[in-house]
Write a protein that holds these residues in place. Structure first.
Motif, mmCIF file in Angstrom:
data_model
loop_
_atom_site.group_PDB
_atom_site.id
_atom_site.type_symbol
_atom_site.label_atom_id
_atom_site.label_comp_id
_atom_site.label_asym_id
_atom_site.label_seq_id
_atom_site.Cartn_x
_atom_site.Cartn_y
_atom_site.Cartn_z
ATOM 1 N N GLY A 159 11.876 -4.079 10.290
ATOM 2 C CA GLY A 159 11.018 -3.219 11.113
ATOM 3 C C GLY A 159 9.729 -2.853 10.398
ATOM 4 O O GLY A 159 8.644 -2.816 11.002
ATOM 5 N N LEU A 160 9.790 -2.596 9.083
ATOM 6 C CA LEU A 160 8.572 -2.296 8.323
ATOM 7 C C LEU A 160 7.644 -3.512 8.257
ATOM 8 O O LEU A 160 6.418 -3.359 8.285
ATOM 9 C CB LEU A 160 8.950 -1.832 6.915
ATOM 10 C CG LEU A 160 9.684 -0.483 6.838
ATOM 11 C CD1 LEU A 160 10.189 -0.222 5.422
ATOM 12 C CD2 LEU A 160 8.764 0.656 7.288
ATOM 13 N N SER A 190 12.477 2.303 0.252
ATOM 14 C CA SER A 190 11.429 3.275 -0.057
ATOM 15 C C SER A 190 10.147 2.581 -0.505
ATOM 16 O O SER A 190 9.046 2.928 -0.055
ATOM 17 C CB SER A 190 11.926 4.235 -1.135
ATOM 18 O OG SER A 190 10.921 5.160 -1.480
ATOM 19 N N ARG A 191 10.258 1.609 -1.394
ATOM 20 C CA ARG A 191 9.060 0.896 -1.863
ATOM 21 C C ARG A 191 8.433 0.104 -0.719
ATOM 22 O O ARG A 191 7.197 0.034 -0.607
ATOM 23 C CB ARG A 191 9.441 -0.040 -3.010
ATOM 24 C CG ARG A 191 8.312 -0.961 -3.481
ATOM 25 C CD ARG A 191 7.104 -0.173 -3.954
ATOM 26 N NE ARG A 191 5.969 -1.041 -4.166
ATOM 27 C CZ ARG A 191 5.638 -1.562 -5.356
ATOM 28 N NH1 ARG A 191 6.372 -1.302 -6.419
ATOM 29 N NH2 ARG A 191 4.571 -2.322 -5.466
ATOM 30 N N ASP A 192 9.223 -0.473 0.150
ATOM 31 C CA ASP A 192 8.680 -1.204 1.292
ATOM 32 C C ASP A 192 7.932 -0.263 2.241
ATOM 33 O O ASP A 192 6.879 -0.623 2.799
ATOM 34 C CB ASP A 192 9.817 -1.915 2.021
ATOM 35 C CG ASP A 192 9.338 -3.171 2.732
ATOM 36 O OD1 ASP A 192 8.140 -3.476 2.621
ATOM 37 O OD2 ASP A 192 10.161 -3.851 3.384
ATOM 38 N N ALA A 193 8.450 0.946 2.420
ATOM 39 C CA ALA A 193 7.769 1.916 3.279
ATOM 40 C C ALA A 193 6.458 2.393 2.642
ATOM 41 O O ALA A 193 5.454 2.611 3.345
ATOM 42 C CB ALA A 193 8.694 3.109 3.547
ATOM 43 N N ALA A 253 0.321 1.931 2.643
ATOM 44 C CA ALA A 253 -0.940 1.388 2.111
ATOM 45 C C ALA A 253 -1.590 0.452 3.131
ATOM 46 O O ALA A 253 -2.823 0.458 3.305
ATOM 47 C CB ALA A 253 -0.666 0.657 0.793
ATOM 48 N N HIS A 254 -0.796 -0.353 3.847
ATOM 49 C CA HIS A 254 -1.343 -1.238 4.881
ATOM 50 C C HIS A 254 -1.933 -0.432 6.035
ATOM 51 O O HIS A 254 -2.989 -0.800 6.583
ATOM 52 C CB HIS A 254 -0.242 -2.166 5.396
ATOM 53 C CG HIS A 254 -0.025 -3.376 4.536
ATOM 54 N ND1 HIS A 254 -0.608 -4.590 4.797
ATOM 55 C CD2 HIS A 254 0.711 -3.549 3.405
ATOM 56 C CE1 HIS A 254 -0.242 -5.471 3.885
ATOM 57 N NE2 HIS A 254 0.574 -4.862 3.029
ATOM 58 N N ALA A 302 9.297 8.850 7.025
ATOM 59 C CA ALA A 302 10.716 9.161 6.852
ATOM 60 C C ALA A 302 11.401 8.112 5.984
ATOM 61 O O ALA A 302 12.305 8.449 5.188
ATOM 62 C CB ALA A 302 11.395 9.264 8.220
ATOM 63 N N GLU A 303 11.002 6.869 6.106
ATOM 64 C CA GLU A 303 11.600 5.829 5.266
ATOM 65 C C GLU A 303 11.087 5.875 3.827
ATOM 66 O O GLU A 303 11.722 5.318 2.928
ATOM 67 C CB GLU A 303 11.329 4.450 5.868
ATOM 68 C CG GLU A 303 11.947 4.242 7.239
ATOM 69 C CD GLU A 303 13.446 4.480 7.238
ATOM 70 O OE1 GLU A 303 14.121 4.183 6.218
ATOM 71 O OE2 GLU A 303 13.972 4.969 8.265
ATOM 72 N N VAL A 304 9.943 6.514 3.591
ATOM 73 C CA VAL A 304 9.475 6.705 2.201
ATOM 74 C C VAL A 304 10.472 7.562 1.427
ATOM 75 O O VAL A 304 10.680 7.375 0.221
ATOM 76 C CB VAL A 304 8.070 7.329 2.192
ATOM 77 C CG1 VAL A 304 7.657 7.725 0.781
ATOM 78 C CG2 VAL A 304 7.052 6.373 2.785
ATOM 79 N N LYS A 305 11.140 8.491 2.107
ATOM 80 C CA LYS A 305 12.121 9.366 1.458
ATOM 81 C C LYS A 305 13.498 8.730 1.343
ATOM 82 O O LYS A 305 14.442 9.394 0.890
ATOM 83 C CB LYS A 305 12.240 10.669 2.237
ATOM 84 C CG LYS A 305 10.925 11.395 2.440
ATOM 85 C CD LYS A 305 11.110 12.606 3.331
ATOM 86 C CE LYS A 305 9.784 13.288 3.640
ATOM 87 N NZ LYS A 305 9.971 14.460 4.534
ATOM 88 N N ASN A 306 13.640 7.486 1.770
ATOM 89 C CA ASN A 306 14.944 6.818 1.745
ATOM 90 C C ASN A 306 15.448 6.714 0.304
ATOM 91 O O ASN A 306 14.686 6.468 -0.643
ATOM 92 C CB ASN A 306 14.822 5.423 2.360
ATOM 93 C CG ASN A 306 16.171 4.849 2.740
ATOM 94 O OD1 ASN A 306 17.054 4.725 1.919
ATOM 95 N ND2 ASN A 306 16.310 4.502 4.016
ATOM 96 N N LEU A 307 16.762 6.908 0.148
ATOM 97 C CA LEU A 307 17.353 6.871 -1.187
ATOM 98 C C LEU A 307 17.476 5.458 -1.748
ATOM 99 O O LEU A 307 17.563 5.291 -2.954
ATOM 100 C CB LEU A 307 18.735 7.537 -1.158
ATOM 101 C CG LEU A 307 18.752 9.017 -0.759
ATOM 102 C CD1 LEU A 307 20.179 9.545 -0.774
ATOM 103 C CD2 LEU A 307 17.871 9.842 -1.685
ATOM 104 N N ARG A 308 17.487 4.464 -0.879
ATOM 105 C CA ARG A 308 17.523 3.078 -1.359
ATOM 106 C C ARG A 308 16.107 2.684 -1.790
ATOM 107 O O ARG A 308 15.166 2.738 -1.002
ATOM 108 C CB ARG A 308 18.053 2.144 -0.273
ATOM 109 C CG ARG A 308 18.240 0.710 -0.751
ATOM 110 C CD ARG A 308 18.864 -0.115 0.348
ATOM 111 N NE ARG A 308 20.266 0.233 0.545
ATOM 112 C CZ ARG A 308 21.268 -0.297 -0.125
ATOM 113 N NH1 ARG A 308 21.032 -1.189 -1.090
ATOM 114 N NH2 ARG A 308 22.517 0.057 0.148
#
Length: 408
Positions: A209-210, A247-250, A255-256, A237-243
């Motif tokens: 999805g990202l 998180s890095r993908d979000a 940035a995009h 919300a996915e930036v706060k993901n524990l995985r």
């Protein structure tokens, strides 16, 4: 024939047979065989207990039979091979020095060797100094031309990265290039699919999805803009993901969004800045590098006023010193993007916000925070209106210390 008698060579018949006593019985007669005849025959008066072999003595007749010449001749050594001629002594090539003085150096001294090497060196011509005034004038003219070439222009101001290292050349803010995504065949359907995938629990479907969101922001921004608020909330919300992978993908997706949508992201800068600065406090270098890239892209492409407000709200009073350091570095890059002249001579609201914030961070307890904040103050000090702005926007008790940091 007597077979028990030992065989005797024909030239030694007449030698006495000897008998040796054994421990058990008397051994038979045996022949005492002497050693082979030496090169030098034994003389008559040598005391040998063997008699000379008959037939081998030289027969001398006449007066030489009992003379001393016979004894001398028989006592001479017998040479089987001719004696080589004597080697003549070497001829001296140097004259013999009588009463040669003793050397003062030690036996292992290298002074004689060095002296010989110096004598073998080629002679070097000594050029006298030129006293011609024309030559001096030519040298002075070339030196003046070099000084003119090396003279720096007066309108160059120091960049934040260069100020920290003691340099004075402005360098533009260069960001690493973002990865490019392929355009989508049906972007309208991809938008709804991206929202559904971001709500899924599987992390592989979240990353897909990202990826769709990045492709929409790069190639189909007109489809994404009507639903930008919902998409931004879902990505934050996915930036706060524990995985960490999600998180890095979000963070990369943010940035995009900043890079391709630019001013359309101004309404989302506040929440994005707070979330990114809080994420910068993590120990993972993988995450911190992504946060630095997203914040730098936000500073470069979004409105300076919104970016400044988001940085101050999210990082000025943060409890984590790493988050405060990220905020201070972003303020330095914001000053670089806007320009010192525009900050000090433009709208007063921007200078009223950023100068007190940088002055406060310049005395922070963390060294990294102080380093970035003092670099920003030195960057401001390159303008002639810096002291007047400090007197106008900074507390009176801190003005003297801040002025020292402007030119330190």
């Amino acid at each position: 024939m007597d077979f028990n008698r030992p065989k005797i060579a024909p030239w030694v018949y007449g030698l006495p047979l000897m008998r040796r006593k054994n421990a058990e019985h008397w051994s038979q007669w045996y022949l005492h065989t002497p050693c082979p005849p030496p090169a030098k025959p034994a003389a008559k008066n040598t005391g040998s207990r063997f008699h000379p072999i008959r037939g081998l003595e030289p027969e001398w007749g006449g007066a030489f039979r009992n003379s001393s010449f016979t004894e001398e001749f028989t006592s001479r050594p017998l040479h089987l091979q001719p004696t080589p001629p004597p080697v003549p002594p070497p001829v001296a090539t140097q004259p013999v020095v009588v009463n040669k003085p003793t050397a003062n150096n030690s036996p292992g001294s290298r002074i004689p060797v060095l002296d010989r090497r110096r004598k073998l060196r080629p002679l070097q011509a000594v050029v006298p100094p030129v006293s011609n005034m024309a030559a001096h004038s030519v040298k002075e003219e070339t030196a003046q031309v070099e000084r003119k070439r090396r003279r720096k222009p007066s309108n160059i101001r120091a960049a934040p990265q260069a100020v920290g290292k003691g340099q004075g050349v402005e360098q533009p803010l260069v960001l690493p290039s973002l990865t490019s995504e392929d355009p989508l065949n049906r972007p309208e359907d991809a938008l709804g699919q991206a929202l559904d995938l971001l709500q899924d629990e599987e992390w592989e479907r979240k990353t897909e999805g990202l990826r769709l969101v990045r492709a929409l922001a790069e190639h189909h921004s007109e489809v994404l803009l009507p639903e930008l608020h919902y998409i931004s909330r879902a990505v934050i919300a996915e930036v706060k993901n524990l995985r960490s992978i999600v998180s890095r993908d979000a963070i990369t997706t943010m940035a995009h969004l900043f890079a391709h949508l630019q001013r359309h992201m101004d309404s989302e800068v506040g929440d994005a800045a707070r979330t990114l600065l809080h994420k910068a406090g993590e120990t993972s270098l993988f995450i911190r590098q992504g946060v630095e890239l997203a914040l730098s892209t936000m500073v470069l492409h979004c409105s300076p006023g919104r970016v400044l407000q988001g940085l101050l709200d999210g990082g000025l009073s943060h409890r984590n010193p790493v988050s405060r350091a990220a905020a201070a570095l972003s303020l330095v890059r914001l000053l670089q993007a806007v320009g010192v002249s525009r900050v000090l001579t433009g709208r007063k609201a921007f200078a009223r916000e950023i100068i007190p914030a940088v002055s406060t961070l310049a005395f922070d307890s963390a060294q990294e925070v102080r380093t970035h904040a003092r670099a920003a103050l030195r960057y401001l000090g390159s303008h002639k209106e810096a002291e007047r702005a400090i007197e106008k926007f900074v507390n009176i008790k801190d003005q003297s210390e801040i002025k020292k940091l402007l030119y330190k």
